[in-house]
Design a protein around this motif. Structure first.
Motif, PDB file in Angstrom:
ATOM      1  N   ALA A  14       0.699  -1.399  -0.063  1.00 44.46           N
ATOM      2  CA  ALA A  14      -0.197   0.205   0.218  1.00 44.46           C
ATOM      3  C   ALA A  14       0.629   1.206   0.163  1.00 44.46           C
ATOM      4  CB  ALA A  14      -1.006  -0.098   0.968  1.00 44.46           C
ATOM      5  N   ALA A  15       1.962   1.698   0.818  1.00 39.50           N
ATOM      6  CA  ALA A  15       3.177   2.347   1.162  1.00 39.50           C
ATOM      7  C   ALA A  15       3.719   2.711  -0.168  1.00 39.50           C
ATOM      8  CB  ALA A  15       3.565   2.150   1.752  1.00 39.50           C
ATOM      9  N   ARG A  16       3.980   1.362  -1.198  1.00 33.45           N
ATOM     10  CA  ARG A  16       4.838   2.124  -2.486  1.00 33.45           C
ATOM     11  C   ARG A  16       3.089   2.191  -4.180  1.00 33.45           C
ATOM     12  NH1 ARG A  16       6.892  -4.219  -2.018  1.00 33.45           N
ATOM     13  NH2 ARG A  16       5.137  -4.334  -3.178  1.00 33.45           N
ATOM     14  N   ARG A  17       2.218   2.270  -3.380  1.00 31.99           N
ATOM     15  CA  ARG A  17       0.937   2.474  -3.810  1.00 31.99           C
ATOM     16  C   ARG A  17       1.124   3.255  -4.091  1.00 31.99           C
ATOM     17  NH1 ARG A  17      -2.295  -1.172  -2.873  1.00 31.99           N
ATOM     18  NH2 ARG A  17      -3.297   0.321  -1.362  1.00 31.99           N
ATOM     19  N   ILE A  18       0.535   3.976  -2.659  1.00 32.83           N
ATOM     20  CA  ILE A  18      -0.137   5.594  -2.873  1.00 32.83           C
ATOM     21  C   ILE A  18       1.272   6.082  -2.507  1.00 32.83           C
ATOM     22  CG2 ILE A  18      -0.350   6.800  -0.550  1.00 32.83           C
ATOM     23  CD1 ILE A  18      -1.710   4.329   0.210  1.00 32.83           C
ATOM     24  N   ARG A  19       2.784   5.930  -2.681  1.00 36.16           N
ATOM     25  CA  ARG A  19       3.798   7.326  -2.613  1.00 36.16           C
ATOM     26  C   ARG A  19       4.885   7.442  -4.404  1.00 36.16           C
ATOM     27  NH1 ARG A  19       5.826   4.610   2.857  1.00 36.16           N
ATOM     28  NH2 ARG A  19       4.906   5.868   4.580  1.00 36.16           N
ATOM     29  N   GLN A  20       4.207   6.028  -4.719  1.00 43.82           N
ATOM     30  CA  GLN A  20       5.268   6.706  -6.201  1.00 43.82           C
ATOM     31  C   GLN A  20       4.867   5.728  -6.933  1.00 43.82           C
ATOM     32  OE1 GLN A  20       6.918   8.360  -5.048  1.00 43.82           O
ATOM     33  NE2 GLN A  20       9.206   7.725  -5.426  1.00 43.82           N
ATOM     34  N   GLY A  21       3.479   5.419  -7.052  1.00 48.95           N
ATOM     35  CA  GLY A  21       2.799   4.529  -7.546  1.00 48.95           C
ATOM     36  C   GLY A  21       2.983   3.231  -8.751  1.00 48.95           C
ATOM     37  N   PHE A  22       3.151   2.548  -7.995  1.00 41.52           N
ATOM     38  CA  PHE A  22       3.725   1.530  -8.010  1.00 41.52           C
ATOM     39  C   PHE A  22       2.453   0.698  -8.137  1.00 41.52           C
ATOM     40  CE2 PHE A  22       7.626   2.407  -6.761  1.00 41.52           C
ATOM     41  CZ  PHE A  22       8.984   1.876  -8.469  1.00 41.52           C
ATOM     42  N   PRO A  23       2.488  -0.655  -8.899  1.00 41.46           N
ATOM     43  CA  PRO A  23       1.071  -1.266  -8.964  1.00 41.46           C
ATOM     44  C   PRO A  23       1.750  -2.802  -7.526  1.00 41.46           C
ATOM     45  CG  PRO A  23       2.093  -1.945 -11.029  1.00 41.46           C
ATOM     46  CD  PRO A  23       3.035  -0.771  -9.710  1.00 41.46           C
ATOM     47  N   ASP A  24       0.103  -3.057  -7.158  1.00 44.31           N
ATOM     48  CA  ASP A  24       0.768  -4.285  -5.982  1.00 44.31           C
ATOM     49  C   ASP A  24       1.475  -5.466  -6.681  1.00 44.31           C
ATOM     50  OD1 ASP A  24      -0.669  -2.704  -4.108  1.00 44.31           O
ATOM     51  OD2 ASP A  24      -2.452  -3.740  -4.070  1.00 44.31           O
ATOM     52  N   THR A  25       1.574  -5.743  -7.819  1.00 46.43           N
ATOM     53  CA  THR A  25       1.731  -6.368  -8.874  1.00 46.43           C
ATOM     54  C   THR A  25       3.338  -6.104  -8.915  1.00 46.43           C
ATOM     55  OG1 THR A  25       0.982  -6.058 -10.469  1.00 46.43           O
ATOM     56  CG2 THR A  25      -0.371  -7.414  -9.197  1.00 46.43           C
ATOM     57  N   TRP A  26       4.300  -5.352  -8.739  1.00 47.39           N
ATOM     58  CA  TRP A  26       5.736  -5.205  -9.302  1.00 47.39           C
ATOM     59  C   TRP A  26       6.300  -5.954  -8.204  1.00 47.39           C
ATOM     60  CZ3 TRP A  26       6.676  -1.916 -12.837  1.00 47.39           C
ATOM     61  CH2 TRP A  26       7.871  -1.134 -13.142  1.00 47.39           C
ATOM     62  N   GLU A  27       7.058  -6.601  -8.386  1.00 43.93           N
ATOM     63  CA  GLU A  27       8.468  -6.795  -7.839  1.00 43.93           C
ATOM     64  C   GLU A  27       9.489  -6.589  -8.296  1.00 43.93           C
ATOM     65  OE1 GLU A  27      10.580 -11.102  -7.987  1.00 43.93           O
ATOM     66  OE2 GLU A  27       8.771 -10.981  -9.268  1.00 43.93           O
ATOM     67  N   PHE A  28      10.365  -5.416  -6.747  1.00 45.85           N
ATOM     68  CA  PHE A  28      11.428  -5.629  -6.727  1.00 45.85           C
ATOM     69  C   PHE A  28      12.005  -6.677  -6.309  1.00 45.85           C
ATOM     70  CE2 PHE A  28       8.345  -2.316  -5.329  1.00 45.85           C
ATOM     71  CZ  PHE A  28       9.144  -1.227  -5.952  1.00 45.85           C
ATOM     72  N   ILE A  29      13.561  -6.189  -6.783  1.00 44.30           N
ATOM     73  CA  ILE A  29      14.666  -7.474  -6.692  1.00 44.30           C
ATOM     74  C   ILE A  29      15.689  -7.072  -6.180  1.00 44.30           C
ATOM     75  CG2 ILE A  29      16.372  -8.514  -7.796  1.00 44.30           C
ATOM     76  CD1 ILE A  29      13.568  -8.941  -8.984  1.00 44.30           C
ATOM     77  N   GLY A  30      15.687  -7.482  -4.936  1.00 44.92           N
ATOM     78  CA  GLY A  30      17.498  -6.493  -4.689  1.00 44.92           C
ATOM     79  C   GLY A  30      17.222  -6.858  -2.788  1.00 44.92           C
ATOM     80  N   GLY A  31      17.952  -6.251  -2.001  1.00 51.49           N
ATOM     81  CA  GLY A  31      18.145  -6.401  -0.181  1.00 51.49           C
ATOM     82  C   GLY A  31      17.117  -4.985   0.212  1.00 51.49           C
ATOM     83  N   ILE A  32      17.201  -4.952   1.515  1.00 56.42           N
ATOM     84  CA  ILE A  32      16.452  -3.654   1.785  1.00 56.42           C
ATOM     85  C   ILE A  32      16.987  -3.031   1.342  1.00 56.42           C
ATOM     86  CG2 ILE A  32      15.369  -2.729   3.563  1.00 56.42           C
ATOM     87  CD1 ILE A  32      14.464  -4.715   4.744  1.00 56.42           C
ATOM     88  N   GLY A  33      17.759  -2.433   1.476  1.00 53.03           N
ATOM     89  CA  GLY A  33      18.517  -1.163   1.135  1.00 53.03           C
ATOM     90  C   GLY A  33      18.622  -0.805  -0.695  1.00 53.03           C
TER      91      GLY A  33
END
Length: 60
Positions: A14-33
């Motif tokens: 929800a935070a990604r969607r609201i703040r930056q417009g990423f869809p819920d299905t978007w997959e990020f690759i890598g560590g937390i940083g």
């Protein structure tokens, strides 16, 4: 939403969607940083579209 104390807390999706417009299905690759950098460096789609439209208008 998750309840923390007396305030509800949004999940990461929800935070990604609201703040930056990423869809819920978007997959990020890598560590937390790395993921934090990807989200923080992203341009909100509406802003990108407005910038592109202005740039295109000025180039004519």
């Amino acid at each position: 939403m998750e309840e923390i104390g007396s305030r509800p807390r949004r999940g990461r999706a929800a935070a990604r969607r609201i703040r930056q417009g990423f869809p819920d299905t978007w997959e990020f690759i890598g560590g937390i940083g790395s993921v934090t950098d990807q989200i923080g460096n992203a341009v909100v789609p509406a802003v990108g579209q407005a910038m592109g439209s202005d740039w295109r208008c000025c180039r004519r």
